[in-house]
Design an enzyme around this catalytic site. Structure first.
Site, PDB file in Angstrom:
ATOM      1  N   ASN A 141      48.624  60.144  72.618  1.00 47.80           N
ATOM      2  CA  ASN A 141      47.973  59.412  71.528  1.00 47.80           C
ATOM      3  C   ASN A 141      46.916  60.321  70.911  1.00 47.80           C
ATOM      4  OD1 ASN A 141      46.573  57.634  69.893  1.00 47.80           O
ATOM      5  ND2 ASN A 141      45.638  56.501  71.598  1.00 47.80           N
TER       6      ASN A 141
ATOM      7  N   LYS B 111      45.140  59.762  68.333  1.00 46.36           N
ATOM      8  CA  LYS B 111      44.045  59.017  67.698  1.00 46.36           C
ATOM      9  C   LYS B 111      43.787  59.540  66.274  1.00 46.36           C
ATOM     10  CE  LYS B 111      42.429  58.261  72.341  1.00 46.36           C
ATOM     11  NZ  LYS B 111      41.389  57.733  73.204  1.00 46.36           N
TER      12      LYS B 111
ATOM     13  N   HIS C  41      45.709  48.964  71.369  1.00 48.96           N
ATOM     14  CA  HIS C  41      44.855  49.963  72.035  1.00 48.96           C
ATOM     15  C   HIS C  41      43.423  49.427  72.088  1.00 48.96           C
ATOM     16  CE1 HIS C  41      42.644  53.625  72.875  1.00 48.96           C
ATOM     17  NE2 HIS C  41      43.781  54.102  73.351  1.00 48.96           N
TER      18      HIS C  41
ATOM     19  N   GLU D  98      40.667  50.754  71.595  1.00 49.63           N
ATOM     20  CA  GLU D  98      39.799  51.151  70.474  1.00 49.63           C
ATOM     21  C   GLU D  98      40.043  50.242  69.271  1.00 49.63           C
ATOM     22  OE1 GLU D  98      40.913  55.271  70.512  1.00 49.63           O
ATOM     23  OE2 GLU D  98      39.807  55.535  72.387  1.00 49.63           O
TER      24      GLU D  98
ATOM     25  N   GLU E  40      45.027  50.509  80.711  1.00 49.62           N
ATOM     26  CA  GLU E  40      43.969  51.485  80.434  1.00 49.62           C
ATOM     27  C   GLU E  40      42.600  50.840  80.626  1.00 49.62           C
ATOM     28  OE1 GLU E  40      45.442  54.743  77.620  1.00 49.62           O
ATOM     29  OE2 GLU E  40      44.939  53.047  76.350  1.00 49.62           O
TER      30      GLU E  40
ATOM     31  N   GLY F 204      38.598  58.352  77.436  1.00 51.76           N
ATOM     32  CA  GLY F 204      37.802  59.373  76.750  1.00 51.76           C
ATOM     33  C   GLY F 204      36.478  59.671  77.437  1.00 51.76           C
TER      34      GLY F 204
ATOM     35  N   SER G  87      41.612  59.110  80.762  1.00 55.89           N
ATOM     36  CA  SER G  87      41.180  60.381  81.369  1.00 55.89           C
ATOM     37  C   SER G  87      42.225  60.995  82.306  1.00 55.89           C
ATOM     38  CB  SER G  87      39.842  60.207  82.087  1.00 55.89           C
ATOM     39  OG  SER G  87      38.839  59.832  81.153  1.00 55.89           O
TER      40      SER G  87
HETATM   41  P1  PGA Z   1      42.038  59.579  77.116  1.00 58.08           P
HETATM   42  O1  PGA Z   1      42.614  58.425  76.170  1.00 58.08           O
HETATM   43  O2  PGA Z   1      43.227  60.174  77.833  1.00 58.08           O
HETATM   44  O3  PGA Z   1      41.378  60.546  76.180  1.00 58.08           O
HETATM   45  O4  PGA Z   1      41.094  58.927  78.069  1.00 58.08           O
HETATM   46  C1  PGA Z   1      43.631  57.577  76.591  1.00 58.08           C
HETATM   47  C2  PGA Z   1      44.032  56.643  75.477  1.00 58.08           C
HETATM   48  O5  PGA Z   1      43.176  56.348  74.632  1.00 58.08           O
HETATM   49  O6  PGA Z   1      45.175  56.187  75.408  1.00 58.08           O
END
Ligand code: PGA
Length: 251
Positions: free
Chosen positions: A9, A11, A94, A96, A166, A172, A213
């Protein structure tokens, strides 16, 4: 046996030029790992170009969001059919989007149904906040999300859906859940509720990913767990060598 699945992803990162370079860098490495379903999810603006680069390969393409309506006055949004022009997959719900764009279980549910209708495979994200985690509510929160997000979906359509657990506090932040923690939630909150909804056989066939992560160093440990079928990878999916290593770790 569930085929491992790893999606990147990106983003809101990468202009078309940079997306092109990134795909070119990772493509040979990704192509070599045939036993894993591999997917990249660039921003909308790069989908068309990346689709061209992936044509004739087995690497799948996904969008990061879409609207549930077929068309209309929704300035700035894209429809399921528009995504389907280029993609086989779409990330839905997601964290976010839940946090910054008022995505709710209700809108996630509508989007899953709309994706299925046009033949897209949704990658549906669920997960708890840090406050919910600290309060010991993880299992209850994730169970409620799974029930609400997948309400009213036909079991015959569910088999191919992909779910990503997640923990929001792990996205992140560099703070991954432990592999045991992630496996426990995936087994006892995600897969268990999918089984209630769709039956044990369908739930046992659905791919459930861990995300948050994941990196080249810890991926193998997550993917070795009984109920973790791969990963949804953010930051590390934009580092070609690392992403290829993560995909290899899922093989
Ligand atoms: P990350 O993001 O691997 O940077 O923690 C995961 C995601 O947002 O799907």
């Amino acid at each position: 046996m569930r085929k491992p699945f790893v999606a990147g992803n990106w983003k809101m990162n990468k202009t078309v030029d940079k997306a092109t370079l990134l795909v070119a860098d990772m493509l040979p490495g990704l192509e070599a790992v045939k036993t894993v379903d591999r997917v990249v999810c660039p921003p909308f603006t790069s989908l068309m170009v990346v689709a061209g680069m992936l044509a004739g390969t087995e690497i799948g393409l996904g969008a990061q969001n879409m609207h549930w309506e077929e068309s209309g006055a929704y300035t700035g949004d894209v429809s399921p059919d528009m995504v389907k022009e280029f993609c086989e997959y779409v990330i839905i719900g997601h964290s976010e989007r839940r946090a910054y764009f008022n995505e709710t279980d209700e809108s996630v549910n509508k989007k899953i149904k709309a994706a299925i209708k046009v033949g897209l495979t949704p990658i549906v994200c669920v997960g708890e906040t840090l406050a919910q985690y600290d309060a010991g509510q993880t299992e209850a929160v994730v169970s409620a999300q799974v029930k609400a997000d997948f309400a009213g979906i036909d079991p015959k359509d569910a088999m191919d859906l992909v779910v990503a657990y997640e923990p929001i506090w792990a996205i992140g932040t560099g703070k991954a859940a432990t592999s045991d923690q992630a496996n426990d939630i995936i087994k006892n909150a995600v897969r268990k509720n999918l089984a209630v909804q769709f039956g044990e056989e369908v739930a046992q066939n659905m791919r459930i990913l861990y995300g948050g992560s994941v990196n080249a160093a810890n991926a193998k440990e997550f993917f070795a767990m009984s109920d973790i079928d791969g990963g949804l990878i953010g930051g590390a999916s934009m580092k070609p060598e690392d992403f290829v290593k993560i995909v290899e770790a899922a093989a």
